[in-house]
Design a protein around this motif. Structure first.
Motif, short mmCIF file in Angstrom:
data_model
loop_
_atom_site.label_atom_id
_atom_site.label_comp_id
_atom_site.label_asym_id
_atom_site.label_seq_id
_atom_site.Cartn_x
_atom_site.Cartn_y
_atom_site.Cartn_z
N LEU A 14 38.28 -8.00 -9.38
CA LEU A 14 38.92 -8.86 -8.39
C LEU A 14 38.03 -8.89 -7.17
N THR A 38 38.30 -12.57 -11.18
CA THR A 38 39.40 -13.24 -10.48
C THR A 38 39.10 -13.12 -8.99
N ALA A 40 40.36 -13.73 -4.74
CA ALA A 40 41.44 -13.85 -3.75
C ALA A 40 40.82 -14.07 -2.39
N GLU A 45 46.90 -12.44 -0.84
CA GLU A 45 46.70 -13.00 -2.18
C GLU A 45 46.25 -11.91 -3.15
N LYS A 49 48.03 -10.67 -6.78
CA LYS A 49 47.34 -10.63 -8.07
C LYS A 49 47.29 -9.22 -8.64
N SER A 183 50.72 -13.28 -14.35
CA SER A 183 50.37 -14.44 -13.54
C SER A 183 50.08 -15.64 -14.45
N GLU A 185 47.48 -17.30 -14.25
CA GLU A 185 46.06 -17.13 -14.58
C GLU A 185 45.89 -16.24 -15.81
N VAL A 226 53.48 -15.58 -7.99
CA VAL A 226 52.77 -14.74 -8.96
C VAL A 226 52.65 -15.46 -10.30
#
Length: 233
Positions: A14, A38, A40, A45, A49, A183, A185, A226
């Protein structure tokens, strides 16, 4: 050097940075070297996640609007031991010490070479002990329904429910999540594989098969900001 597409077991990183250029650069570079990435834009945010996805490592910018990277690191470290590499525009030794005191595993000063960041991430992950394999749940129950994850079969009491391949996959993803929350995603899979809007449509179709009132779901619920959660016993 040729790019490496992320494998199914690729480490998931992340990247938390308010600079969109940094997020895009690292997503492209790390993604091309075998990582699943991923991004943010801020701490808020990132927290959303992290609550929905289990990451292998975090790259966190120190200077962000709102909650800064040091505060985020310190807060996360009090609850979990996910590795954290901090990025900062400051090269002062005292700032590095504060970052390490907050619980960071490493510290890199901007501007940096992406290759150096990649090496540092690899080194951090190599030093981490291998996690124990999670226990898998063969069956999950919600209301009168039972989903057998091994056979990918859904039953309404004793009656089998016909599912599409995608619906079986979705239920399997929820069953494999410890609290049933994922999520959009995560449900979409690899970038470009399934659009997040498509996920919403697929969820609505699945709700028609398992909810008394699909417009007011009891089991397959929306988690605002989310994604979705399957409430199973």
């Amino acid at each position: 050097m040729a790019s490496i597409a992320p494998a199914d077991g690729a480490s998931h990183v992340l990247v938390v940075d308010d600079d969109s250029r940094i997020r895009q650069l690292l997503a492209k570079y790390l993604g091309g070297h075998g990582y699943r990435v991923t991004a943010a834009a801020d701490a808020a945010e990132a927290r959303r996640k992290i609550s929905a996805i289990e990451f292998d490592i975090l790259v966190v910018d120190v200077m962000m609007p709102g909650e800064d990277g040091l505060s985020l690191t310190q807060s996360l470290r009090s609850a979990q031991d996910v590795p954290i590499l901090l990025l900062t525009a400051k090269s002062d030794g005292a700032d590095r010490i504060r970052g390490l005191e907050a619980g960071a595993d490493d510290y890199l000063t901007k501007p940096f070479e992406p290759r150096e960041l990649l090496l540092r991430l690899n080194n951090i992950l190599r030093r981490r002990p291998l996690p124990e394999a999670p226990l898998t749940r063969e069956e999950v129950r919600f209301g009168r329904f039972v989903f057998n994850a091994k056979r990918e079969e859904l039953y309404d009491g004793e009656t089998p429910v016909r599912l599409t391949d995608r619906e079986r996959q979705l239920l399997g993803q929820f069953a494999a999540s410890p609290d049933g929350t994922l999520s959009r995603e995560a449900l979409a899979g690899e970038p470009g594989e399934v659009g997040e809007r498509t996920i919403d449509v697929q969820i609505n179709r699945l709700r028609r098969k398992i909810e008394i009132d699909p417009g007011n779901p009891m089991f397959l619920q929306t988690v605002r900001g989310v994604g979705y959660r399957l409430r199973f016993e």
